[in-house]
Design a protein around this motif. Structure first.
Motif, PDB file in Angstrom:
ATOM      1  N   GLU A 287       1.976  10.854  -9.038  1.00 56.78           N
ATOM      2  CA  GLU A 287       1.381  11.663  -7.968  1.00 56.78           C
ATOM      3  C   GLU A 287       2.323  12.714  -7.383  1.00 56.78           C
ATOM      4  OE1 GLU A 287      -1.767  11.624  -6.956  1.00 56.78           O
ATOM      5  OE2 GLU A 287      -2.303  10.069  -8.388  1.00 56.78           O
ATOM      6  N   MET A 288       3.602  12.635  -7.679  1.00 53.70           N
ATOM      7  CA  MET A 288       4.566  13.474  -6.969  1.00 53.70           C
ATOM      8  C   MET A 288       4.486  14.959  -7.308  1.00 53.70           C
ATOM      9  SD  MET A 288       8.022  11.893  -8.733  1.00 53.70           S
ATOM     10  CE  MET A 288       9.212  12.627  -7.687  1.00 53.70           C
TER      11      MET A 288
ATOM     12  N   ASP B 276      -7.309  10.927  -1.899  1.00 53.29           N
ATOM     13  CA  ASP B 276      -7.252  10.780  -3.347  1.00 53.29           C
ATOM     14  C   ASP B 276      -5.907  10.230  -3.820  1.00 53.29           C
ATOM     15  OD1 ASP B 276      -5.807  13.069  -2.711  1.00 53.29           O
ATOM     16  OD2 ASP B 276      -6.454  14.172  -4.484  1.00 53.29           O
ATOM     17  N   CYS B 277      -5.078   9.783  -2.882  1.00 54.63           N
ATOM     18  CA  CYS B 277      -3.746   9.292  -3.238  1.00 54.63           C
ATOM     19  C   CYS B 277      -3.438   8.004  -2.477  1.00 54.63           C
ATOM     20  CB  CYS B 277      -2.702  10.371  -2.952  1.00 54.63           C
ATOM     21  SG  CYS B 277      -1.059   9.951  -3.565  1.00 54.63           S
TER      22      CYS B 277
ATOM     23  N   ARG C 126       0.845  -1.196   0.000  1.00 52.14           N
ATOM     24  CA  ARG C 126       0.000   0.000   0.000  1.00 52.14           C
ATOM     25  C   ARG C 126       0.874   1.238   0.000  1.00 52.14           C
ATOM     26  NH1 ARG C 126      -5.498   1.873   2.883  1.00 52.14           N
ATOM     27  NH2 ARG C 126      -6.255   0.759   1.084  1.00 52.14           N
ATOM     28  N   ILE C 127       0.375   2.252  -0.697  1.00 48.76           N
ATOM     29  CA  ILE C 127       0.987   3.576  -0.682  1.00 48.76           C
ATOM     30  C   ILE C 127      -0.093   4.570  -0.298  1.00 48.76           C
ATOM     31  CG2 ILE C 127       2.074   5.396  -2.048  1.00 48.76           C
ATOM     32  CD1 ILE C 127       3.071   3.167  -3.941  1.00 48.76           C
ATOM     33  N   GLU C 128       0.262   5.453   0.632  1.00 60.02           N
ATOM     34  CA  GLU C 128      -0.623   6.552   1.003  1.00 60.02           C
ATOM     35  C   GLU C 128       0.154   7.841   0.794  1.00 60.02           C
ATOM     36  OE1 GLU C 128      -2.893   5.554   4.772  1.00 60.02           O
ATOM     37  OE2 GLU C 128      -1.388   3.947   4.679  1.00 60.02           O
TER      38      GLU C 128
ATOM     39  N   ALA D 134       4.751  13.804   0.126  1.00 62.18           N
ATOM     40  CA  ALA D 134       5.217  12.785   1.067  1.00 62.18           C
ATOM     41  C   ALA D 134       4.398  11.511   0.869  1.00 62.18           C
ATOM     42  CB  ALA D 134       5.095  13.276   2.501  1.00 62.18           C
ATOM     43  N   PHE D 135       5.049  10.384   1.133  1.00 68.13           N
ATOM     44  CA  PHE D 135       4.402   9.093   0.930  1.00 68.13           C
ATOM     45  C   PHE D 135       4.713   8.162   2.098  1.00 68.13           C
ATOM     46  CE2 PHE D 135       4.807  11.028  -3.150  1.00 68.13           C
ATOM     47  CZ  PHE D 135       3.613  10.732  -3.782  1.00 68.13           C
TER      48      PHE D 135
END
Length: 119
Positions: A92-93, A63-64, A47-49, A98-99
């Motif tokens: 998205e960057m 939304d990301c 997962r990425i948030e 930040a992720f």
């Protein structure tokens, strides 16, 4: 381990050195580097948030969010999954600074392995 939660980490090496995962906020560049090296380090990006870094502070953005494969999986499948994760971050960057990566071992979630071993 006492880990700083009000820092934006700029290095993929820190992710591995500090056993990073959901507590660690990564810069976009560091997050992409983690994705590209994760399978070689026995990890799959599950997962990425993404969100906005406010120095300090993380504003999560609904939304990301990206969901990857669920382990256990092969290293080859993890690598392909992690390449897709890196592509997501690159897309998205421009809007997210930040992720947070959830990256369990490719052989399976540790808490599920404990239950399987005990059974």
């Amino acid at each position: 381990m006492n880990t700083p939660r009000d820092v934006l980490f700029e290095s993929a090496a820190d992710f591995y050195l500090l056993e990073g995962s959901v507590w660690m906020r990564l810069s976009p560049t560091a997050a992409v580097e983690v994705c590209l090296s994760a399978a070689k380090n026995g990890k799959v990006v599950a997962r990425i948030e993404g969100g906005i870094w406010h120095a300090p502070g993380f504003e999560a953005r609904h939304d990301c969010i990206w969901d990857g494969l669920d382990p256990p999986i092969s290293e080859a499948d993890a690598h392909l999954n992690n390449l897709s994760a890196a592509d997501f971050i690159r897309e998205e960057m421009t809007m997210h600074t930040a992720f947070i990566l959830t990256a369990p071992p490719i052989f399976g979630w540790p808490h599920k392995r404990i239950v399987q071993i005990a059974s």
